[in-house]
Design a protein around this motif. Structure first.
Motif, PDB file in Angstrom:
ATOM      1  N   THR A 154       8.692 -49.893  14.342  1.00 37.25           N
ATOM      2  CA  THR A 154       7.219 -49.655  13.686  1.00 37.25           C
ATOM      3  C   THR A 154       7.094 -50.501  12.577  1.00 37.25           C
ATOM      4  O   THR A 154       7.793 -51.000  12.086  1.00 37.25           O
ATOM      5  CB  THR A 154       7.487 -48.216  13.353  1.00 37.25           C
ATOM      6  OG1 THR A 154       8.628 -47.839  12.566  1.00 37.25           O
ATOM      7  CG2 THR A 154       7.929 -47.077  14.502  1.00 37.25           C
ATOM      8  N   ASN A 155       5.512 -50.149  12.585  1.00 35.34           N
ATOM      9  CA  ASN A 155       4.940 -51.008  11.469  1.00 35.34           C
ATOM     10  C   ASN A 155       3.996 -50.170  10.802  1.00 35.34           C
ATOM     11  O   ASN A 155       3.096 -49.397  11.602  1.00 35.34           O
ATOM     12  CB  ASN A 155       4.350 -52.419  11.932  1.00 35.34           C
ATOM     13  CG  ASN A 155       3.656 -53.043  10.911  1.00 35.34           C
ATOM     14  OD1 ASN A 155       4.264 -52.936   9.758  1.00 35.34           O
ATOM     15  ND2 ASN A 155       2.605 -53.958  11.061  1.00 35.34           N
ATOM     16  N   TYR A 156       3.640 -49.975   9.578  1.00 37.30           N
ATOM     17  CA  TYR A 156       2.986 -49.056   8.923  1.00 37.30           C
ATOM     18  C   TYR A 156       2.098 -49.706   7.760  1.00 37.30           C
ATOM     19  O   TYR A 156       2.507 -50.796   6.991  1.00 37.30           O
ATOM     20  CB  TYR A 156       3.674 -47.924   8.239  1.00 37.30           C
ATOM     21  CG  TYR A 156       4.283 -47.049   9.185  1.00 37.30           C
ATOM     22  CD1 TYR A 156       5.552 -47.161   9.420  1.00 37.30           C
ATOM     23  CD2 TYR A 156       3.524 -45.954   9.795  1.00 37.30           C
ATOM     24  CE1 TYR A 156       6.301 -46.186  10.203  1.00 37.30           C
ATOM     25  CE2 TYR A 156       4.182 -45.016  10.819  1.00 37.30           C
ATOM     26  CZ  TYR A 156       5.463 -45.117  11.020  1.00 37.30           C
ATOM     27  OH  TYR A 156       6.121 -44.400  11.820  1.00 37.30           O
ATOM     28  N   ALA A 157       0.973 -49.384   7.787  1.00 38.33           N
ATOM     29  CA  ALA A 157      -0.056 -49.792   6.539  1.00 38.33           C
ATOM     30  C   ALA A 157       0.793 -49.247   5.296  1.00 38.33           C
ATOM     31  O   ALA A 157       1.254 -47.961   5.428  1.00 38.33           O
ATOM     32  CB  ALA A 157      -1.516 -49.264   6.795  1.00 38.33           C
ATOM     33  N   ASP A 158       0.693 -49.789   4.277  1.00 34.83           N
ATOM     34  CA  ASP A 158       1.218 -49.262   2.947  1.00 34.83           C
ATOM     35  C   ASP A 158       0.529 -48.041   2.647  1.00 34.83           C
ATOM     36  O   ASP A 158       1.267 -47.218   2.010  1.00 34.83           O
ATOM     37  CB  ASP A 158       1.023 -50.224   1.717  1.00 34.83           C
ATOM     38  CG  ASP A 158       1.970 -51.410   2.009  1.00 34.83           C
ATOM     39  OD1 ASP A 158       1.654 -52.493   1.324  1.00 34.83           O
ATOM     40  OD2 ASP A 158       3.017 -51.590   2.686  1.00 34.83           O
ATOM     41  N   SER A 159      -0.570 -47.840   2.783  1.00 36.58           N
ATOM     42  CA  SER A 159      -1.290 -46.793   2.334  1.00 36.58           C
ATOM     43  C   SER A 159      -0.872 -45.613   3.289  1.00 36.58           C
ATOM     44  O   SER A 159      -1.184 -44.225   2.579  1.00 36.58           O
ATOM     45  CB  SER A 159      -2.918 -46.708   2.646  1.00 36.58           C
ATOM     46  OG  SER A 159      -3.098 -47.229   4.054  1.00 36.58           O
ATOM     47  N   VAL A 160      -0.120 -45.626   4.282  1.00 41.50           N
ATOM     48  CA  VAL A 160       0.184 -44.234   4.969  1.00 41.50           C
ATOM     49  C   VAL A 160       1.838 -44.112   5.125  1.00 41.50           C
ATOM     50  O   VAL A 160       2.151 -42.999   5.606  1.00 41.50           O
ATOM     51  CB  VAL A 160      -0.186 -44.224   6.357  1.00 41.50           C
ATOM     52  CG1 VAL A 160      -1.942 -44.729   6.158  1.00 41.50           C
ATOM     53  CG2 VAL A 160       0.169 -45.467   7.200  1.00 41.50           C
ATOM     54  N   LYS A 161       2.408 -45.142   4.541  1.00 45.08           N
ATOM     55  CA  LYS A 161       3.857 -45.160   4.420  1.00 45.08           C
ATOM     56  C   LYS A 161       4.296 -43.862   3.855  1.00 45.08           C
ATOM     57  O   LYS A 161       4.065 -43.524   2.691  1.00 45.08           O
ATOM     58  CB  LYS A 161       4.698 -46.220   3.855  1.00 45.08           C
ATOM     59  CG  LYS A 161       4.566 -47.457   4.686  1.00 45.08           C
ATOM     60  CD  LYS A 161       5.155 -48.861   4.172  1.00 45.08           C
ATOM     61  CE  LYS A 161       5.223 -49.966   4.931  1.00 45.08           C
ATOM     62  NZ  LYS A 161       5.618 -51.131   4.137  1.00 45.08           N
ATOM     63  N   GLY A 162       5.308 -43.187   4.591  1.00 43.72           N
ATOM     64  CA  GLY A 162       5.824 -41.903   4.128  1.00 43.72           C
ATOM     65  C   GLY A 162       4.790 -40.634   4.316  1.00 43.72           C
ATOM     66  O   GLY A 162       5.543 -39.568   4.114  1.00 43.72           O
ATOM     67  N   ARG A 163       3.803 -40.886   5.016  1.00 42.46           N
ATOM     68  CA  ARG A 163       2.915 -39.541   5.153  1.00 42.46           C
ATOM     69  C   ARG A 163       2.548 -39.544   6.925  1.00 42.46           C
ATOM     70  O   ARG A 163       2.345 -38.532   7.234  1.00 42.46           O
ATOM     71  CB  ARG A 163       1.663 -39.701   4.426  1.00 42.46           C
ATOM     72  CG  ARG A 163       1.517 -39.561   2.837  1.00 42.46           C
ATOM     73  CD  ARG A 163       0.135 -39.766   2.259  1.00 42.46           C
ATOM     74  NE  ARG A 163      -0.699 -40.765   2.633  1.00 42.46           N
ATOM     75  CZ  ARG A 163      -1.999 -40.524   3.293  1.00 42.46           C
ATOM     76  NH1 ARG A 163      -2.327 -39.564   3.578  1.00 42.46           N
ATOM     77  NH2 ARG A 163      -2.483 -41.787   3.533  1.00 42.46           N
ATOM     78  N   PHE A 164       2.710 -40.730   7.511  1.00 42.66           N
ATOM     79  CA  PHE A 164       2.271 -40.754   8.679  1.00 42.66           C
ATOM     80  C   PHE A 164       3.515 -41.325   9.507  1.00 42.66           C
ATOM     81  O   PHE A 164       4.228 -41.971   9.055  1.00 42.66           O
ATOM     82  CB  PHE A 164       1.287 -41.808   9.085  1.00 42.66           C
ATOM     83  CG  PHE A 164      -0.033 -41.379   8.551  1.00 42.66           C
ATOM     84  CD1 PHE A 164      -0.537 -40.370   7.733  1.00 42.66           C
ATOM     85  CD2 PHE A 164      -1.356 -42.145   9.054  1.00 42.66           C
ATOM     86  CE1 PHE A 164      -1.609 -39.842   7.229  1.00 42.66           C
ATOM     87  CE2 PHE A 164      -2.756 -41.679   8.609  1.00 42.66           C
ATOM     88  CZ  PHE A 164      -2.799 -40.723   7.628  1.00 42.66           C
ATOM     89  N   THR A 165       3.592 -40.890  10.814  1.00 43.63           N
ATOM     90  CA  THR A 165       4.737 -41.135  11.599  1.00 43.63           C
ATOM     91  C   THR A 165       4.099 -41.604  13.055  1.00 43.63           C
ATOM     92  O   THR A 165       3.523 -40.816  13.813  1.00 43.63           O
ATOM     93  CB  THR A 165       5.478 -40.257  11.781  1.00 43.63           C
ATOM     94  OG1 THR A 165       6.462 -39.706  10.389  1.00 43.63           O
ATOM     95  CG2 THR A 165       6.998 -40.519  12.632  1.00 43.63           C
ATOM     96  N   ILE A 166       4.453 -42.432  13.331  1.00 44.25           N
ATOM     97  CA  ILE A 166       4.106 -43.260  14.890  1.00 44.25           C
ATOM     98  C   ILE A 166       5.411 -42.856  15.757  1.00 44.25           C
ATOM     99  O   ILE A 166       6.491 -43.364  15.680  1.00 44.25           O
ATOM    100  CB  ILE A 166       3.449 -44.384  14.908  1.00 44.25           C
ATOM    101  CG1 ILE A 166       2.917 -44.712  16.269  1.00 44.25           C
ATOM    102  CG2 ILE A 166       4.459 -45.452  14.554  1.00 44.25           C
ATOM    103  CD1 ILE A 166       1.879 -46.158  16.043  1.00 44.25           C
ATOM    104  N   SER A 167       5.017 -42.450  17.102  1.00 44.94           N
ATOM    105  CA  SER A 167       5.907 -42.316  17.941  1.00 44.94           C
ATOM    106  C   SER A 167       5.246 -42.467  19.286  1.00 44.94           C
ATOM    107  O   SER A 167       4.270 -42.675  19.663  1.00 44.94           O
ATOM    108  CB  SER A 167       6.644 -40.957  17.954  1.00 44.94           C
ATOM    109  OG  SER A 167       5.565 -39.901  18.234  1.00 44.94           O
ATOM    110  N   ARG A 168       6.374 -42.812  20.417  1.00 42.38           N
ATOM    111  CA  ARG A 168       5.724 -42.985  21.624  1.00 42.38           C
ATOM    112  C   ARG A 168       6.668 -42.322  22.798  1.00 42.38           C
ATOM    113  O   ARG A 168       7.753 -42.404  22.539  1.00 42.38           O
ATOM    114  CB  ARG A 168       5.482 -44.404  22.177  1.00 42.38           C
ATOM    115  CG  ARG A 168       6.588 -45.312  21.963  1.00 42.38           C
ATOM    116  CD  ARG A 168       6.271 -46.834  22.202  1.00 42.38           C
ATOM    117  NE  ARG A 168       5.909 -47.181  23.558  1.00 42.38           N
ATOM    118  CZ  ARG A 168       5.460 -48.470  23.840  1.00 42.38           C
ATOM    119  NH1 ARG A 168       5.405 -49.429  22.983  1.00 42.38           N
ATOM    120  NH2 ARG A 168       5.076 -48.800  24.888  1.00 42.38           N
TER     121      ARG A 168
END
Length: 121
Positions: free
Chosen positions: A57-71
């Motif tokens: 996974t890869n996250y924008a710094d602005s959403v790290k710790g708040r958003f979670t991506i899964s598939r």
């Protein structure tokens, strides 16, 4: 023809949560990378999060710790769980897939139609 069907957007108060879903249809055999981008009014489209077929996974710094991506590879579906939403998260969120393979073609950098997320203060 691959189609990306997004759902889950809407209006939520600051601090709330939403979960976006994006399902790829059209005889898709496999997808390399699935991700979410967003575009706020007057701003450029930016990466929110992405996940590879192997689960990296890869996250924008602005959403790290708040958003979670899964598939779910069996369903060719990607999810974005968004918690602790802020007004600055307000944007149109676009699903993106790269190297979506069908029996006939490979689709590169393919976009969904977008879903609006609005966070009120």
């Amino acid at each position: 023809q691959v189609q990306l069907v997004e759902s889950g957007g809407g209006l939520v108060q600051a601090g709330g949560s939403l979960k976006l879903s994006c399902a790829a249809s059209g005889s898709v055999i496999s997808i390399n990378v699935m991700g979410w981008f967003r575009q706020a009014p007057g701003k450029q489209r930016e990466l929110v999060a992405a996940v590879s077929s192997g689960g990296t996974t890869n996250y924008a710094d602005s959403v790290k710790g708040r958003f979670t991506i899964s598939r779910d590879n069996a369903k060719n579906t990607v999810y974005l769980q968004m918690n602790s939403l802020k007004p600055e998260d307000t944007a149109v969120y676009y699903c993106n897939v790269d190297r979506a393979r069908t029996h006939e073609l490979i689709y590169y950098n393919y976009w969904g139609q977008g879903t609006q997320v609005t966070v009120s203060s």
